[in-house]
Enzyme design. Structure first.
Site, mmCIF file in Angstrom:
data_model
loop_
_atom_site.group_PDB
_atom_site.id
_atom_site.type_symbol
_atom_site.label_atom_id
_atom_site.label_comp_id
_atom_site.label_asym_id
_atom_site.label_seq_id
_atom_site.Cartn_x
_atom_site.Cartn_y
_atom_site.Cartn_z
ATOM 1 N N GLY A 41 0.835 -1.201 0.000
ATOM 2 C CA GLY A 41 0.000 0.000 0.000
ATOM 3 C C GLY A 41 0.867 1.247 0.000
ATOM 4 O O GLY A 41 1.911 1.289 0.651
ATOM 5 N N GLY A 43 -0.538 4.563 0.347
ATOM 6 C CA GLY A 43 -1.249 5.741 0.831
ATOM 7 C C GLY A 43 -0.366 6.471 1.822
ATOM 8 O O GLY A 43 0.853 6.267 1.872
ATOM 9 N N ALA A 45 0.048 6.149 5.021
ATOM 10 C CA ALA A 45 0.779 5.291 5.942
ATOM 11 C C ALA A 45 1.854 4.490 5.211
ATOM 12 O O ALA A 45 3.014 4.451 5.651
ATOM 13 C CB ALA A 45 -0.185 4.358 6.667
ATOM 14 N N ARG A 331 -21.389 14.222 13.571
ATOM 15 C CA ARG A 331 -21.665 13.479 12.352
ATOM 16 C C ARG A 331 -22.697 12.374 12.537
ATOM 17 O O ARG A 331 -23.621 12.245 11.748
ATOM 18 C CB ARG A 331 -20.378 12.825 11.846
#
Lengths: 640, 256, 261
Positions: A41, A43, A45, A331
């Protein structure tokens, strides 16, 4: 038998991280090059971890299914990133950010982790500014801040409405520098389909090359998963189309416990679906609620044009029910109330699936120009998508899945229950509890990647000095390759089939959204638990996958992911069923106050629920990590 | 239910980088006006699958105009007729009932077609790897407010940094030049104080890597028109100036 | 194997040649070549403007044209041999022209290698007629310059040509309708070429300031228009009878070719 040891360091919460950094084992600078680390990954992180580990000297292999690391979905985050800098002199501090995060997470997160997150938030801002992230500035040249998501202090740093993009580009650029330096090898268009373990420890991964279809393995001393969240189990979410749970789920099947899968965050201001072919939902900044008034017609069968509906016939349900906070309730409260009115049949729009967010009052009060200056780009985006002009017609909004707080269980070192397997960012469960504060996702991803993992991974690696990574000729690898290849080929070799994979994903999403979405109850979850396995069975039997496995095949890529979602969804529903309390993003209708607020049950549920895989067709085992609150007093929220 | 359109599509199909491609002509009927362009392709694909035809492959991910994965030529324009809009954010209401829509992948020598409408844009990553970063290893940063940056400079940097790397500039350029992409990345970093130490190295390396892959700019301005983020042509002028300065400065730096 | 950084399968459009010594290494790159084109373009544009202004002497009469031509040959006065400065200018002009053409040729080769054309029709938004036809107007101007030299400098095309009598030569040449048409067409091409070039050079040289950018296109329009009007006026004036040789004896200013140089 798994035992959950969070390895939280001793001492007062303020000193835990410093003590820990001193006590972890170190790898000598000259020895770091002897260790291979796989990062899955790219992204916030993943890219930040890969770049930082490479800078330290480790050999890093980084994998992404995208064509470029820069495409990861962190790029879509709009609002900003929190940092306890107290540049505004308004009383912010590391402790306050820590406190707000624990409280915002409805007391379902680990104090020690959250405190560390708040501590390193300060360094993240420095790091990003040094990398050239063009944060918003004041005329004096210093950084600008705003208050975000109802926070009482201005601690959010931002780069226009594209903060995620800019932070990701910063991490991507750092990664690019390390690729050029030869310390990182990038494998793009590579789908990670399994985690390889031997003697209980992570040894590598099995990857399908998405261009050639070839399945092959990569070996390393440690494997880091930074593969994002599972929001796409709902089919419609604000996640990117390819976001998936596969790597995390495959790790779970190999022994990593999956924590709190029932937690998912709903964002109240998304654009409602316009037709059955809607492929994803688009989020608009929550800041719209500062000036927009939310309402629906009182009459379920309202047919008049918006402008002709008199004030008395408009139901400003948030303002009526929560006079103090009005349209600015948190929210989850805003979302649940929207669901309530739509379920009552008061929904607006052609599909009666939204509520109005009306700027007429703001335009009358401040003038159209002022509203345009504040929200111009959001209004433009809304008009582009819906074809309606929000200056003259109220916007239509509806909540959508936006972030998932659950994930692979990790200890204080971010290591899962599989030694050598780490989970970072949204893929782990650690810092947000049952609900995430606005502008904290970017902070956590970068904290894990830049400032936590680079310290803690050495503790695992140091004793392994001199051990070579397991050869990919080892049966552990060859068996795993064979299993992945078989699983992949099964889809295309199967003839016939009724529907494409999209159809089944959509059906799964409907079930999960209906019974495990904004509000859950026992009967619904039981229903989901019977419907999901039935759908899964039908899917496995009847899904139609065309083309060959030996080359680019987007249907095949997706069918593996949906297959994992089908298994994951069941665990999610099971977790939601077992957690009979309401907390944060998990609202159980059975557990609410008289005013309809989420009611926690701290006596029975103040723990992390982590599930252990026991094999196909076996129910997972629940393990509990008790949460101890030594610094923050548990209180009940009220927004009346 | 929204209004629907009947469309005649001509979509490029190509099984691999070295295969001969051709247009597939297909009628797309009853397309909801509120669908995005990619959702229209989704619908066409679902119908192809029902007929046991392999679906059309196209790049896409975030579908909110920021990841830069999607992008096709629509009726001869990169990302289609709508200004400042990615393919995923283009909606079918911008078309008329009965329209013919020609869909092709980006075409450039260094953007080889992988399959159908999906192309390989790794050349962009190579350009960034050549120097599109500020070397600030984790942990070395001074306090973020230690170096003030005039608001105008930060804003200008952000204007350039808004680039999503979709490749529309190359696709739209009659020379397949990547000046807009490269200059945007350079401007993002070259105007910031943090970007100064590596400014000249970065400029020289990125420009020369760009020229390994892409054509030469003849200042048509098509790139800017195609750009979904409306990146300014001014950045190209800035890059041209910086490049010649870099050639001179790097020479004198080398002698220090 | 997966495609990796180590996998150089992204097609390139050139092989990097070893770096030449500075400043020649600049010309090895596309941006350097563009600089060369812009700088030589400025020089050539200067020549075209001066040439057009000089030609305005045609409206004064044969004597004035003769004096102008003599003045050019006498540039530098007695400090240098007669026509010395003129030759230096001519050689400079030839060098600029050659560089301009070489750079244009190699850049368009590079772009040609980089570009793959679309099968469907392109719909250009910003690229205008001028920018897209640079590669046609350029060669047209080159051919025209060669024709122009053969016609009026070397006198290959006309029996009534006299060395050193430009007034007569221009009149004789342009009074033939087909030749006048060639001049008109070529000068339209030149103006179109200059229109894009004069804007483009600011961009290429990085002369950019948002405050003045609006003026760059205005400048290009102005200078292209000026040259178009000036240069078209000559064939039109000859054809329309505004310029004639009624009061001029052809060859009366003729000089020895030797001296003419």
């Amino acid at each position: 038998m798994v035992t959950l040891d969070a390895k939280i360091p001793d001492g007062p919460v303020q000193d835990k991280w410093d003590n820990h950094k001193f006590s972890v084992k170190l790898v000598n600078p000259a020895n770091k090059r002897k260790f291979d680390v796989i990062v899955v990954g790219t992204g916030l992180a993943g890219a930040s971890a890969a770049a930082s580990l490479a800078e330290l000297g480790y050999n890093v292999k980084v994998f992404t299914f995208h064509d470029s690391p820069r495409r990861a979905h962190s790029i879509a985050a709009q609002g900003g990133i929190n940092g306890a800098k107290n540049y505004r002199n308004d009383g912010d501090s590391v402790y306050r950010l820590f406190y707000d995060t624990v409280k915002g997470g409805d007391y379902r997160s680990r104090e020690a982790n959250v405190y560390r997150l708040a501590q390193v938030s300060v360094d993240i801002i420095d790091q990003c500014a040094a990398q050239g992230v063009p944060f918003a500035r004041e005329y004096g040249g210093l950084l600008a801040n705003r208050s975000f998501g109802g926070a009482q202090v201005s601690r959010t740093f931002y780069a226009r409405g594209q903060t995620g993009q800019q932070l990701l580009l910063g991490a991507y650029q750092a990664l690019a520098g390390q690729i050029a330096a030869g310390k990182v090898t990038l494998y793009n268009r590579s789908d990670v389909l399994d985690i390889v373990t031997k003697d209980g420890a992570a040894r590598g991964i099995v990857v399908r090359d998405m261009l050639t279809g070839q399945v092959h393995a990569h070996s390393a001393h440690a494997v880091v998963l930074a593969t994002g969240g599972y929001g796409n189990v709902y089919y419609l979410s604000t996640n990117a189309m390819a976001s998936n749970v596969t790597a995390a789920w495959r790790a779970h099947r190999k022994g990593a416990l999956f924590a709190n899968p029932c937690y998912s965050q709903i964002h109240p201001t998304c654009i409602p679906a316009s037709d059955e072919f809607q492929s994803k939902l688009t989020l608009m900044s929550e800041s719209l609620r500062n000036d927009g008034r939310i309402w629906v017609p009182r009459d379920h069968d309202e047919t008049r044009a918006v402008a002709d509906i008199p004030e008395d016939d408009r139901y400003y349900y948030l303002e009526e029910k929560y006079p103090a906070f009005g349209n600015l309730v948190p929210r989850d409260v805003a979302s649940r109330n929207a669901k309530t009115v739509v379920d009552e049949g008061r929904g607006v729009g052609p599909l009666k699936n939204g509520v109005y967010l009306d700027f007429a009052a703001a335009i009358a009060r401040d003038g159209e120009q002022a509203v345009r200056e504040r929200y111009g780009n959001l209004f433009q985006m809304y008009e582009r998508i819906t074809g309606e002009d929000p200056y003259s017609v109220p916007m239509r909004i509806y909540p959508a899945i936006h972030y998932t707080m659950g994930g692979l269980w990790v200890d204080y070192n971010l290591m899962t229950t599989v030694p050598g397997l780490y989970a970072l960012g949204e893929a782990n469960f650690s810092d947000h509890g049952a609900n995430r504060l606005g502008a904290s996702a970017l902070m956590q991803g970068l904290a894990d990647g830049y400032f936590v993992l680079p310290y803690t991974i050495g503790d695992y690696l140091a004793p392994k000095l001199g051990e070579a990574a397991l050869s990919t000729d080892d049966p552990a690898f060859t068996d795993a390759i064979q299993a992945v290849d078989n699983r992949t080929r099964r889809w295309t070799s199967k003839k016939g089939g009724t529907h494409g994979v999209e159809y089944y994903h959509r059906e799964l999403g409907k079930i999960v959204w209906e019974y495990c979405g904004m509000a859950r109850n026992e009967a619904g979850l039981e229903k989901a638990l019977s419907e999901i396995p039935a759908l899964r069975e039908e899917f496995r039997k009847n899904v139609k996958v065309l083309g060959t496995p030996d080359g680019i095949n987007t249907m095949l890529e997706k069918v593996n992911r949906v297959d994992d979602f089908m298994e994951f969804a069941e665990l999610k529903a099971r977790d939601a069923l077992h957690r009979a309390e309401s907390c944060g993003g998990h609202f159980r209708e059975e557990s609410q106050t008289e005013e309809g607020e989420a009611l926690r049950d701290d006596e029975h549920f103040a723990y992390v629920g982590a599930w252990e895989w026991n094999g196909d067709d076996q129910a997972q085992t629940l393990h509990k990590e008790a949460l101890n609150f030594e610094n923050v007093a548990l209180t009940q929220r009220s927004y009346k | 239910m929204s209004k629907t359109l009947n469309l005649k599509l001509k979509i490029w199909r190509q099984s691999g980088p070295h295969a001969q491609g051709a247009f597939l002509e297909v009628d797309a009927n009853d397309i909801p006006e509120d669908a995005s362009f990619l959702e229209m392709l989704d619908i066409v694909n679902e119908r192809l699958i029902a007929d046991d035809v392999e679906p059309i492959t196209f790049g896409h991910d975030c579908r909110e105009g920021i990841c830069g994965t999607c992008g096709v030529m629509i009726n001869g324009q990169a990302h289609g007729p709508e200004k400042a809009t990615t393919t995923c954010q283009l909606h079918m209401r911008k078309f008329n009932d009965g329209d013919q829509i020609v869909v092709e992948p980006w075409k450039a020598t260094s953007f080889p077609v992988l399959k159908d409408l999906m192309v390989d844009r790794r050349a962009f990553d190579r350009i960034v790897e050549a120097g599109g970063y500020i070397s600030a290893p984790t942990g070395t940063a001074p306090d973020a407010n230690e170096i003030p940056i005039p608001k105008e400079v930060a804003d200008s940097s952000m204007d350039a940094a808004a680039c999503i790397g979709c490749g529309a500039c190359v696709a739209a350029c009659p020379n397949s030049a990547a000046q807009l992409f490269t200059s945007a990345k350079l401007h993002h970093l070259n105007v910031l104080p943090q970007g100064q130490p590596e400014r000249w190295r970065r400029t020289e390396a990125m420009v020369e890597t760009m020229e390994d892959f892409f054509g030469s700019c003849t200042n048509h301005g098509e790139c800017h028109e195609a750009c979904p983020k409306e990146i300014s042509l001014d950045f190209i002028a800035f890059m041209n100036r910086d490049y010649v300065r870099a050639k001179i400065t790097n020479r004198s730096l080398a002698s220090q | 194997m997966a495609q990796t950084i180590a996998d150089h399968s992204v097609p390139t459009v050139r092989k990097r040649a070893p770096q030449l010594p500075w400043p020649l290494n600049l010309y090895q790159t596309a941006i350097g070549k563009k600089y060369a084109m812009a700088l030589t373009g400025i020089g050539l544009l200067g020549f075209v403007v001066v040439h057009m202004i000089g030609n305005l002497h045609l409206y004064e009469g044969p004597t004035e044209v003769h004096e102008y031509a003599e003045a050019l040959r006498d540039l530098g006065g007695h400090l240098v041999p007669r026509t010395g400065v003129l030759w230096v200018l001519r050689l400079g002009l030839i060098a600029m022209f050659a560089t301009h053409i070489h750079a244009a040729y190699s850049l368009s080769r590079m772009s040609h290698k980089a570009d793959k054309s679309y099968v469907g029709k392109r719909d250009f938004v910003a690229a205008n007629f001028a920018s897209r036809t640079m590669r046609w107007t350029g060669p047209i101007v080159l051919l025209y310059v060669l024709f122009h030299l053969a016609d009026l400098t070397w006198g290959w095309l006309n029996d009534d040509w006299y060395a050193g009598d430009p007034y007569n030569n221009v009149y004789v040449s342009l009074s033939a309708l087909p030749i006048a048409i060639i001049y008109i067409v070529a000068n339209v091409a030149l103006a179109v070429h200059i229109f894009h070039g004069a804007w483009s050079m600011f961009q290429t040289l990085g002369i950019n300031n948002p405050k003045y950018n609006g003026m760059r296109k205005g400048f290009a329009r102005g200078i292209a228009g000026l040259i178009l009007i000036g240069n078209l006026s000559f064939p039109l004036a000859v054809q329309g009878g505004l310029i004639d040789i009624d009061n001029h004896t052809p060859g009366s200013y003729a000089i020895d070719t030797e001296e003419n140089g």
